[in-house]
Design a protein around this motif. Structure first.
Motif: not given
Length: 102
Positions: A2-8, A11-14
């Motif tokens: 339930n927490k968004p993450i970003q690779e860089k 970047d758009r969080p997912c």
């Protein structure tokens, strides 16, 4: 998760899918993986096979929710694993709740 993450940064969080496997006797998490949202069934199948490779053996029995079982069906039919369909796996739910606190 339930927490968004970003690779860089930038970047758009997912919201990724977090895969967990635990030993029911010890309660220890024995495998974890973060999966992208695209081609979910394929990534779940690959992650399951990666777990077996990392364990070095095929488990005799696994417990999983119906949605997971459905995604893993092509793999499970090829392996000598007893599959128990459950509404929840308590240790996995406990770890999930811990992650939600952060």
């Amino acid at each position: 998760m339930n927490k968004p993450i970003q690779e860089k940064k930038g970047d758009r969080p997912c919201f990724p899918t977090f895969v967990l496997a635990a030993d029911l006797k010890t309660g220890l998490v024995i495998y974890q993986d973060l999966l992208p949202l695209n081609d979910m069934a394929m990534h779940v199948q690959k992650s399951f096979l990666d777990m077996i490779l990392s364990l070095g053996k095929v488990p005799r029995e696994v417990r999983m929710k119906r949605t997971t079982k459905t995604m893993l069906e092509p793999v499970l039919t090829q392996l000598p694993i007893r599959v128990l369909e459950v509404s929840q796996v308590p240790i996995i739910e406990h770890v999930r709740r811990l992650f939600e606190r952060f």
